[in-house]
Write a protein that holds these residues in place. Sequence first.
Motif, PDB file in Angstrom:
ATOM      1  N   LEU A  14     -94.306   8.408  -6.577  1.00 11.04           N
ATOM      2  CA  LEU A  14     -93.114   8.394  -5.728  1.00 11.04           C
ATOM      3  C   LEU A  14     -91.903   7.902  -6.504  1.00 11.04           C
ATOM      4  O   LEU A  14     -90.808   8.461  -6.403  1.00 11.04           O
ATOM      5  CB  LEU A  14     -93.354   7.523  -4.492  1.00 11.04           C
ATOM      6  N   PHE A  15     -92.114   6.878  -7.322  1.00 11.16           N
ATOM      7  CA  PHE A  15     -91.027   6.364  -8.166  1.00 11.16           C
ATOM      8  C   PHE A  15     -90.545   7.445  -9.133  1.00 11.16           C
ATOM      9  O   PHE A  15     -89.344   7.643  -9.306  1.00 11.16           O
ATOM     10  CB  PHE A  15     -91.499   5.114  -8.919  1.00 11.16           C
ATOM     11  N   ALA A  16     -91.482   8.161  -9.761  1.00  7.98           N
ATOM     12  CA  ALA A  16     -91.115   9.211 -10.713  1.00  7.98           C
ATOM     13  C   ALA A  16     -90.376  10.346 -10.013  1.00  7.98           C
ATOM     14  O   ALA A  16     -89.425  10.909 -10.559  1.00  7.98           O
ATOM     15  CB  ALA A  16     -92.358   9.742 -11.422  1.00  7.98           C
ATOM     16  N   ALA A  25     -90.497  15.855 -14.573  1.00 10.09           N
ATOM     17  CA  ALA A  25     -90.867  14.497 -14.152  1.00 10.09           C
ATOM     18  C   ALA A  25     -91.061  14.442 -12.645  1.00 10.09           C
ATOM     19  O   ALA A  25     -92.000  13.805 -12.153  1.00 10.09           O
ATOM     20  CB  ALA A  25     -89.804  13.495 -14.588  1.00 10.09           C
ATOM     21  N   ARG A  26     -90.198  15.138 -11.896  1.00  7.87           N
ATOM     22  CA  ARG A  26     -90.326  15.151 -10.446  1.00  7.87           C
ATOM     23  C   ARG A  26     -91.579  15.904 -10.001  1.00  7.87           C
ATOM     24  O   ARG A  26     -92.243  15.501  -9.050  1.00  7.87           O
ATOM     25  CB  ARG A  26     -89.072  15.734  -9.800  1.00  7.87           C
ATOM     26  N   ASP A  94     -83.049  18.533  -6.463  1.00 12.50           N
ATOM     27  CA  ASP A  94     -82.831  17.114  -6.738  1.00 12.50           C
ATOM     28  C   ASP A  94     -82.892  16.318  -5.425  1.00 12.50           C
ATOM     29  O   ASP A  94     -82.098  16.583  -4.504  1.00 12.50           O
ATOM     30  CB  ASP A  94     -81.484  16.904  -7.404  1.00 12.50           C
ATOM     31  N   PRO A  95     -83.822  15.335  -5.308  1.00  8.02           N
ATOM     32  CA  PRO A  95     -83.944  14.598  -4.043  1.00  8.02           C
ATOM     33  C   PRO A  95     -82.756  13.681  -3.766  1.00  8.02           C
ATOM     34  O   PRO A  95     -82.577  13.227  -2.644  1.00  8.02           O
ATOM     35  CB  PRO A  95     -85.219  13.784  -4.251  1.00  8.02           C
ATOM     36  N   ARG A  96     -81.936  13.425  -4.768  1.00  4.75           N
ATOM     37  CA  ARG A  96     -80.813  12.505  -4.571  1.00  4.75           C
ATOM     38  C   ARG A  96     -79.553  13.220  -4.110  1.00  4.75           C
ATOM     39  O   ARG A  96     -78.585  12.588  -3.710  1.00  4.75           O
ATOM     40  CB  ARG A  96     -80.539  11.754  -5.874  1.00  4.75           C
TER      41      ARG A  96
END
Length: 99
Positions: A14-16, A25-26, A94-96
């Motif tokens: 989850l952090f990655a 990486a995601r 991108d989740p952000r």
Amino acid sequence: MAALAYLFLPVSGLFAYLTGTTPRARLHGLQAVVLGLTWPVALYACTYVSAGATQACWIGGALVWLAFMVAAALGADPRIPFLGKGLARVARADPRSPA
């Protein structure tokens, strides 16, 4: 970062996924989350079969976990069967970023 996603399942995954700057990486982060959630469920289900099945499930899960971690460290990108394409699609977004 991809190999480290598998270090402490599913927390490191989850952090990655949330902090990863590359789709690779995601992707490995998402796969680590899936692996980290399905392995304990499979172990729990195997306890209803037999002690031998539980041991086989534990060993099989550990081998899959190690294989994914080593492969990611060596630069390969193995995918979870049936889910890999969908997870790769999610990882490219991108989740952000605001939707």
